[in-house]
Design a protein around this motif. Structure first.
Motif, PDB file in Angstrom:
ATOM      1  N   ILE A 101      29.615  -4.174  41.667  1.00  0.00           N
ATOM      2  CA  ILE A 101      30.725  -2.986  42.018  1.00  0.00           C
ATOM      3  C   ILE A 101      30.146  -1.676  41.290  1.00  0.00           C
ATOM      4  O   ILE A 101      30.286  -0.873  42.241  1.00  0.00           O
ATOM      5  N   ASN A 102      29.505  -1.624  40.182  1.00  0.00           N
ATOM      6  CA  ASN A 102      29.156  -0.311  39.884  1.00  0.00           C
ATOM      7  C   ASN A 102      27.904   0.074  40.530  1.00  0.00           C
ATOM      8  O   ASN A 102      27.952   1.290  40.902  1.00  0.00           O
ATOM      9  N   ALA A 103      26.948  -0.625  41.023  1.00  0.00           N
ATOM     10  CA  ALA A 103      25.880  -0.168  41.488  1.00  0.00           C
ATOM     11  C   ALA A 103      26.371   0.137  42.921  1.00  0.00           C
ATOM     12  O   ALA A 103      25.725   1.351  43.519  1.00  0.00           O
ATOM     13  N   GLN A 104      27.281  -0.507  43.678  1.00  0.00           N
ATOM     14  CA  GLN A 104      27.791  -0.264  44.866  1.00  0.00           C
ATOM     15  C   GLN A 104      28.563   1.201  45.013  1.00  0.00           C
ATOM     16  O   GLN A 104      28.171   1.886  45.920  1.00  0.00           O
ATOM     17  N   ARG A 105      29.227   1.344  43.879  1.00  0.00           N
ATOM     18  CA  ARG A 105      29.942   2.693  43.911  1.00  0.00           C
ATOM     19  C   ARG A 105      29.192   3.769  43.510  1.00  0.00           C
ATOM     20  O   ARG A 105      29.400   4.803  43.924  1.00  0.00           O
ATOM     21  N   ASN A 106      28.363   3.471  42.684  1.00  0.00           N
ATOM     22  CA  ASN A 106      27.417   4.727  42.294  1.00  0.00           C
ATOM     23  C   ASN A 106      26.301   4.876  43.669  1.00  0.00           C
ATOM     24  O   ASN A 106      26.215   6.175  43.800  1.00  0.00           O
ATOM     25  N   ALA A 107      25.987   4.163  44.282  1.00  0.00           N
ATOM     26  CA  ALA A 107      25.122   4.480  45.318  1.00  0.00           C
ATOM     27  C   ALA A 107      25.866   5.160  46.352  1.00  0.00           C
ATOM     28  O   ALA A 107      25.387   6.043  47.166  1.00  0.00           O
ATOM     29  N   LYS A 108      27.289   4.686  46.579  1.00  0.00           N
ATOM     30  CA  LYS A 108      28.019   5.470  47.604  1.00  0.00           C
ATOM     31  C   LYS A 108      28.515   6.681  47.346  1.00  0.00           C
ATOM     32  O   LYS A 108      28.345   7.586  47.971  1.00  0.00           O
ATOM     33  N   ARG A 109      28.584   6.995  45.932  1.00  0.00           N
ATOM     34  CA  ARG A 109      28.921   8.325  45.716  1.00  0.00           C
ATOM     35  C   ARG A 109      27.509   9.378  45.649  1.00  0.00           C
ATOM     36  O   ARG A 109      27.793  10.238  46.034  1.00  0.00           O
ATOM     37  N   GLN A 110      26.405   8.689  45.559  1.00  0.00           N
ATOM     38  CA  GLN A 110      25.186   9.435  45.659  1.00  0.00           C
ATOM     39  C   GLN A 110      24.912   9.948  46.938  1.00  0.00           C
ATOM     40  O   GLN A 110      24.711  10.748  47.188  1.00  0.00           O
ATOM     41  N   LEU A 111      25.116   8.695  47.825  1.00  0.00           N
ATOM     42  CA  LEU A 111      24.908   8.938  49.284  1.00  0.00           C
ATOM     43  C   LEU A 111      25.921  10.160  50.101  1.00  0.00           C
ATOM     44  O   LEU A 111      25.607  10.905  50.577  1.00  0.00           O
ATOM     45  N   GLN A 112      27.133  10.110  49.371  1.00  0.00           N
ATOM     46  CA  GLN A 112      28.299  11.150  49.819  1.00  0.00           C
ATOM     47  C   GLN A 112      27.800  12.493  49.235  1.00  0.00           C
ATOM     48  O   GLN A 112      27.941  13.407  50.132  1.00  0.00           O
ATOM     49  N   LEU A 113      27.124  12.341  48.081  1.00  0.00           N
ATOM     50  CA  LEU A 113      26.669  13.755  47.541  1.00  0.00           C
ATOM     51  C   LEU A 113      25.410  14.366  48.382  1.00  0.00           C
ATOM     52  O   LEU A 113      25.558  15.555  48.747  1.00  0.00           O
ATOM     53  N   PHE A 114      24.787  13.270  48.819  1.00  0.00           N
ATOM     54  CA  PHE A 114      23.422  13.847  49.488  1.00  0.00           C
ATOM     55  C   PHE A 114      23.708  14.209  50.818  1.00  0.00           C
ATOM     56  O   PHE A 114      23.372  15.096  51.497  1.00  0.00           O
ATOM     57  N   LEU A 115      24.783  13.301  51.525  1.00  0.00           N
ATOM     58  CA  LEU A 115      25.280  13.558  52.835  1.00  0.00           C
ATOM     59  C   LEU A 115      25.927  15.048  52.871  1.00  0.00           C
ATOM     60  O   LEU A 115      25.541  16.012  53.917  1.00  0.00           O
ATOM     61  N   ALA A 116      26.794  15.394  51.963  1.00  0.00           N
ATOM     62  CA  ALA A 116      27.426  16.621  51.990  1.00  0.00           C
ATOM     63  C   ALA A 116      26.386  17.811  51.617  1.00  0.00           C
ATOM     64  O   ALA A 116      26.478  18.728  52.431  1.00  0.00           O
ATOM     65  N   GLY A 117      25.433  17.645  50.955  1.00  0.00           N
ATOM     66  CA  GLY A 117      24.262  18.611  51.001  1.00  0.00           C
ATOM     67  C   GLY A 117      23.456  18.864  52.230  1.00  0.00           C
ATOM     68  O   GLY A 117      23.083  19.756  52.519  1.00  0.00           O
ATOM     69  N   SER A 118      23.292  17.444  52.909  1.00  0.00           N
ATOM     70  CA  SER A 118      22.432  17.860  54.230  1.00  0.00           C
ATOM     71  C   SER A 118      23.695  18.411  55.175  1.00  0.00           C
ATOM     72  O   SER A 118      23.076  19.267  55.949  1.00  0.00           O
TER      73      SER A 118
END
Length: 634
Positions: A101-118
């Motif tokens: 759960i922790n790894a999945q949520r962390n990856a999701k948050r990081q990808l959302q941050l990266f997507l927002a920057g993109s």
């Protein structure tokens, strides 16, 4: 675990403890009931029924959210008091069946941050290309004006400009796809996405291509807006009679948007960079320079470390230490089961709290030999370190001292635990709290014992300027000769293991800083193009001003002043967004030491410098205005 409503159209949900999510290394080949499988691995069921790695699966009721499920479980089980369960540790829940759960949520948050920057970068690029096309209008004014005068409708000219914009976007997209193949593999291996379960998706997948095409059409529309809206202002007569040109609404919005987005991304870059600098330069309470960790895979099995066996184990460990210390180039040797960057054995102990009596407290116990603390240069706050085979002596960190006794001066206190004898154990020292994981992780209560019971898998810590390969080869030669009786699993510098804690922060900071640099360059280019367009379109004004006595410096100051006025809304909005973004990042991504105020001031100063730099070229162009040739134009 309470049963979850079984609705046919509800989503699956995973439930577990927040800090105890299991991280399997491979997929399961078969599933068997816990009551049957647990005794096969761990012994009697009553010893393992409360293992913390167990997770529950359920289905969400229609309209329910995972956060609500976790909150209900926290409330229902807040008074649980069972061995092996961390008190006050909240439950966690997440939609979908995931391994961690922790790894999945962390990856999701990081990808959302990266997507927002993109997305922000794409918007800046679109506005930049739109302003670039608009800046070409003075050079194409006669061409488009003649087309209009001979009957070309605005719709046809709009299609022409939209086609030109589409060709630019398509060419850029093709280059972006080529770079995307590399970026896809890079993201899948990046440190802050470690642990995520990646699907085998390709950039050529129809779903990915559908998103790209949709985004392509949107960018084409955005890029075409400014030139198409500017067509209504074209015309041979009107253009030749124009004296001054001011930025229109489209240009003002595009410039302000670019500057605001640049400020947002720059704020994130400064916040991440600041946080990384704090992590790298901070004193974490230990020293891993020239320390190597030798982990083992095969050692003799040990029973309870008590009585005569405890003394024998101490003697055997000291024999090993002296043999390894005799290797040329090795300065000192220590043993332990856990340290920053490596953990091979931790015992979770739970005892009644001495003060006030009655409550239960839970802490982690790790083994640490007499040379352990000096090896890692851990600060001694009170008392003393081990000197020999004190079987009933313990050392606690500050967190454990305050948890158990409510204060740090606990030397001489006793616990109803015994590692190497009978009765209780005396606290002989208190050491500073050090994190064995990421420096920002809260340090748990920890007790250091001379030897871990039921466990022989200690780590050999070696201080030496030699390389890990040289230490491994020298140690292996002693194993081959029969002087040592274990098998080496790995030898690695402890500093390299500790560096992996900051790998995610380094990667995140690097990506954000590179993105911020690209956005700033693109935004600066767009602002430069707008300023150059305004100077070119208003050259008659500058010619008239020059003819009535305005000098080159006055014309240059005029352009700079108009540039600052044009950028003022973007500066204000960019500063506001910088403050908001930094405050938001402090909740999850950076520490509270990162000041939103300082970041905002830095962003505004950087944007102001960018605007001045982008206005210098158009300012020089205005200063070189020759009035006579321009005033003779019709």
């Amino acid at each position: 675990m309470p049963s979850m409503p079984n609705q046919s159209r509800s989503l699956p949900i995973g439930i577990g403890r927040k800090r105890t999510a299991a991280r399997p290394t491979q997929s399961a080949a078969a599933w068997i009931p816990f009551e049957i499988g647990a005794p096969l691995y761990f012994g009697p069921l009553d010893r393992v029924r409360n293992f913390q790695f167990l997770r529950a699966l359920g289905r969400l009721a229609p309209g329910a959210e995972p956060a609500a499920v976790a909150a209900e479980l926290d409330e229902r089980y807040e008074d649980i008091d069972e061995q092996g369960v961390i008190p006050d540790e909240p439950f966690d829940a997440m939609s979908g069946l995931v391994l961690d759960i922790n790894a999945q949520r962390n990856a999701k948050r990081q990808l959302q941050l990266f997507l927002a920057g993109s997305v922000l970068l794409a918007l800046v690029a679109a506005a930049n290309v739109s302003l670039f096309l608009l800046s070409r209008a003075p050079g194409r004014r006669h061409e488009l004006g003649i087309r209009m005068s001979v009957g070309a409708p605005l719709r046809r000219l709009g299609r022409q400009l939209a086609t030109e914009a589409s060709l630019l976007i398509v060419a850029a997209t093709a280059l972006g796809l080529l770079a995307g193949f590399w970026l896809q593999s890079y993201l899948q291996g990046i440190s802050f996405l470690e642990g995520a379960r990646w699907q085998s998706a390709s950039l050529l997948d129809w779903r990915v291509l559908a998103v790209i095409v949709s985004f392509l059409l949107l960018l084409t529309l955005l890029v075409s807006l400014a030139p198409v809206f500017g067509l209504k202002r074209l015309g041979i007569a009107s253009s030749s009679r124009s004296v001054a040109t001011r930025a229109n609404l489209t240009q003002r919005i595009a410039c302000s948007g670019q500057i605001a987005i640049a400020g947002t991304v720059a704020a994130a870059a400064i916040a991440f960079g600041w946080y990384l600098a704090l992590l790298v330069t901070a004193d974490h309470g230990y020293d891993t320079r020239d320390v190597h960790a030798v982990t083992m895979t095969q050692q003799p099995n040990f029973g309870p470390a008590s009585g005569q066996d405890f003394t024998a184990r101490f003697a055997e460990r000291e024999r090993r230490r002296q043999i390894i210390a005799g290797i040329p180039g090795i300065e000192s040797v220590a043993f332990g089961t856990a340290a920053p960057g490596v953990t091979t054995g931790t015992l979770i102990a739970r005892i009644p709290r001495p003060i006030p009596p009655g409550d239960n407290v839970q802490f982690a116990a790790v083994a640490a030999g007499p040379q352990y603390f000096e090896m890692l240069d851990i600060d001694l706050i009170d008392g003393s370190f081990y000197e020999g085979d004190e079987g009933n002596a313990m050392i606690v960190n500050e967190a454990a001292a305050r948890l158990i006794w409510g204060r740090a001066d606990v030397v001489g206190e006793t616990l109803p635990l015994s590692i190497g004898g009978t009765g209780g154990s005396e606290m002989i020292g208190v050491v500073a709290d050090i994190a064995h994981e990421h420096p920002d992780v809260e340090v748990p209560p920890r007790v250091y014992v001379p030897i871990m019971p039921f466990f022989g898998g200690e780590v050999v810590f070696v201080r030496s300027p030699s390389s890990s390969a040289e230490i491994r080869a020298a140690t292996q030669s002693l194993i081959d000769s029969g002087d040592l009786d274990f098998t080496i699993r790995d030898v690695q510098r402890l500093s390299e293991r500790v560096a992996t804690f900051l790998a995610a922060d380094r990667a995140r900071s690097l990506l954000t800083i590179v993105s911020a640099i690209v956005v700033l360059v693109v935004a600066g280019s767009g602002f430069y193009g707008t300023q150059r367009f305004l100077v070119s379109a208003g050259r008659r004004e500058y010619a008239i001003r020059s003819s009535i006595g305005a000098g080159p410096r006055a014309l240059g100051r005029l352009v700079l002043g108009r540039g600052l006025v044009l950028s003022l809304p973007g500066l204000v909005l960019g500063g506001l967004l910088a403050f908001i973004v930094t405050a938001w990042l402090r909740d999850d991504f950076v520490s509270r030491e990162v000041s939103p105020g300082v970041v905002t001031v830095s962003v505004v100063a950087a944007l102001f410098a960018l605007i001045l730099a982008a206005s210098l070229g158009p300012s020089r162009q205005a200063r070189r205005t020759e009035p006579a040739p321009l005033l003779r134009e019709e």
